[in-house]
Design a protein around this motif. Sequence first.
Motif, PDB file in Angstrom:
ATOM      1  N   VAL A  86       0.865  -1.186   0.000  1.00  0.00           N
ATOM      2  CA  VAL A  86       0.000   0.000   0.000  1.00  0.00           C
ATOM      3  C   VAL A  86       0.894   1.228   0.000  1.00  0.00           C
ATOM      4  O   VAL A  86       1.790   1.346   0.843  1.00  0.00           O
ATOM      5  N   LEU A  87       0.667   2.107  -0.957  1.00  0.00           N
ATOM      6  CA  LEU A  87       1.365   3.396  -0.959  1.00  0.00           C
ATOM      7  C   LEU A  87       0.359   4.438  -0.487  1.00  0.00           C
ATOM      8  O   LEU A  87      -0.608   4.758  -1.193  1.00  0.00           O
TER       9      LEU A  87
ATOM     10  N   VAL B 275       3.432  -0.993   4.051  1.00  0.00           N
ATOM     11  CA  VAL B 275       2.812   0.300   3.746  1.00  0.00           C
ATOM     12  C   VAL B 275       3.933   1.332   3.631  1.00  0.00           C
ATOM     13  O   VAL B 275       4.799   1.416   4.506  1.00  0.00           O
ATOM     14  N   VAL B 276       3.928   2.071   2.539  1.00  0.00           N
ATOM     15  CA  VAL B 276       4.862   3.199   2.395  1.00  0.00           C
ATOM     16  C   VAL B 276       4.023   4.466   2.486  1.00  0.00           C
ATOM     17  O   VAL B 276       3.090   4.661   1.704  1.00  0.00           O
ATOM     18  N   MET B 277       4.352   5.310   3.449  1.00  0.00           N
ATOM     19  CA  MET B 277       3.581   6.543   3.661  1.00  0.00           C
ATOM     20  C   MET B 277       4.323   7.743   3.065  1.00  0.00           C
ATOM     21  O   MET B 277       5.520   7.911   3.311  1.00  0.00           O
TER      22      MET B 277
ATOM     23  N   LYS C  46       4.071  10.610  13.230  1.00  0.00           N
ATOM     24  CA  LYS C  46       4.328  10.139  14.604  1.00  0.00           C
ATOM     25  C   LYS C  46       3.303   9.083  14.998  1.00  0.00           C
ATOM     26  O   LYS C  46       3.647   8.065  15.607  1.00  0.00           O
ATOM     27  N   ALA C  47       2.026   9.353  14.663  1.00  0.00           N
ATOM     28  CA  ALA C  47       0.957   8.396  15.015  1.00  0.00           C
ATOM     29  C   ALA C  47       1.212   7.059  14.315  1.00  0.00           C
ATOM     30  O   ALA C  47       0.970   5.989  14.882  1.00  0.00           O
ATOM     31  N   ALA C  48       1.719   7.126  13.094  1.00  0.00           N
ATOM     32  CA  ALA C  48       1.965   5.892  12.345  1.00  0.00           C
ATOM     33  C   ALA C  48       3.076   5.070  13.007  1.00  0.00           C
ATOM     34  O   ALA C  48       2.943   3.867  13.201  1.00  0.00           O
TER      35      ALA C  48
ATOM     36  N   GLU D  28       4.930  -4.239   7.681  1.00  0.00           N
ATOM     37  CA  GLU D  28       6.142  -3.406   7.553  1.00  0.00           C
ATOM     38  C   GLU D  28       5.743  -1.978   7.176  1.00  0.00           C
ATOM     39  O   GLU D  28       4.727  -1.764   6.512  1.00  0.00           O
ATOM     40  N   PHE D  29       6.598  -1.034   7.562  1.00  0.00           N
ATOM     41  CA  PHE D  29       6.252   0.381   7.350  1.00  0.00           C
ATOM     42  C   PHE D  29       7.497   1.188   7.006  1.00  0.00           C
ATOM     43  O   PHE D  29       8.569   0.969   7.569  1.00  0.00           O
ATOM     44  N   THR D  30       7.341   2.118   6.070  1.00  0.00           N
ATOM     45  CA  THR D  30       8.435   2.972   5.605  1.00  0.00           C
ATOM     46  C   THR D  30       7.842   4.351   5.297  1.00  0.00           C
ATOM     47  O   THR D  30       6.686   4.419   4.864  1.00  0.00           O
ATOM     48  N   THR D  31       8.609   5.405   5.531  1.00  0.00           N
ATOM     49  CA  THR D  31       8.096   6.717   5.103  1.00  0.00           C
ATOM     50  C   THR D  31       9.041   7.374   4.099  1.00  0.00           C
ATOM     51  O   THR D  31      10.256   7.179   4.155  1.00  0.00           O
ATOM     52  N   ILE D  32       8.422   8.141   3.211  1.00  0.00           N
ATOM     53  CA  ILE D  32       9.163   9.015   2.300  1.00  0.00           C
ATOM     54  C   ILE D  32       8.865  10.438   2.760  1.00  0.00           C
ATOM     55  O   ILE D  32       7.695  10.787   2.956  1.00  0.00           O
TER      56      ILE D  32
END
Length: 342
Positions: free
Chosen positions: A80-81, A121-123, A166-168, A179-183
């Motif tokens: 999920v992007l 998920v990439v946020m 922050k909430a994520a 799994e989670f990653t941010t751009i």
Amino acid sequence: MKNNVLVTGGTGFLGMQIIFQLLQKGYPVKTTVRSLNSKAKIMEILTNNGISDFSKLSFVEVDLSKDDGWKDAMADCKYVLSVASPVFFGKFENEDELIRPAIEGITRILSAAKEAKVKRVVMTSNFGAVGFSNMDKTTITTEENWTDENMKGLSAYEKSKLLAEKAAWKFMEDETELEFTTINPVAIFGPSQSNHVSGSFDLLKSLLNGSMKRVNDIPLNVVDARDVADLHIRAMITPLAKGERFIASADGEISMADIAELLRQERPELVKNMPEKTLPNFAIKVAALFNQQAKEGKLLINMNRHISNSKAKDLLGWTPIATKEEAVLAAVDSLAKYGLLA
Ligand code: NAP
């Protein structure tokens, strides 16, 4: 056979660029829209940009402010992007109008992704969540930095992105599977695929259409939308990206005065309404004593603009195609192409 990807916000400036690149790479893409009436428009824009096979693109109607439909939307997706977010600049009654949906939206997405057994998920977060509190210009801002949410001059939009990220991460503390990653992009420029441009283009518009009365010297970091989209896809598929944040920025910084000079040199046909006079930074700092917009400008002047994009390059092999100047020129060319400079 490539895995299904859900991209939220298919109508958006960045969302559209990401969908375009995923389709070009052969990924089956499902995109969320707030109304299925947007479907025809999205397909028309993608067609105009060279996509002819729509067999791998589907649409689902969901809203970040409602639970309905999110889990089903993700049921068959590995990735999920999470790109969609309320993007709003300027005045409004209550900053909570922006902050609450941003926090609830990403929490809703992570909950649904967990239930649907999504892998990653990439946020799309923001550099506003990273470097707006580092005032030490002798240092280099990296992904280790976090903006202080009580920073004077932090806009409600930047704050909404910071609190949502922050909430994520808080949500992810108890997670074992997902799994989670941010751009974390700086101001996104580059070409637009339609007449819907990013909010950051307003800076260039106001410089060129005469609504900015004096050219200020506020420094910026910028990045090309094509490079931001590419970074999302790398972060989605690279195992090492799990649990990481990535700053998305072209090398170096560029001020509004530099941009004005660049446009005088490279796009002389577009600068007839551009102001000749300049606004020194000290004038913005004085105005910041009583004006909210100037307060935000003062923060942009004072913060450290030496930022590192090495992590994305080193860990993900990201090699931006556009320099800061090329990103600016491509954005200005899009504004001209779609008649948005009037
Ligand atoms: P954009 O063109 O305004 O796109 C925003 C997208 O979010 C649209 O598809 C919009 O859908 C959707 N959206 C907004 N509220 C929603 C809701 N309640 N439910 C479902 N969808 C909703 O903005 P953008 O410039 O492409 O930005 C995309 C992402 O990049 C955002 O997360 C933004 O914060 C981030 N970002 C942008 C920049 C930049 O310079 N542009 C820099 C850093 C980070 P509708 O069409 O239905 O409104």
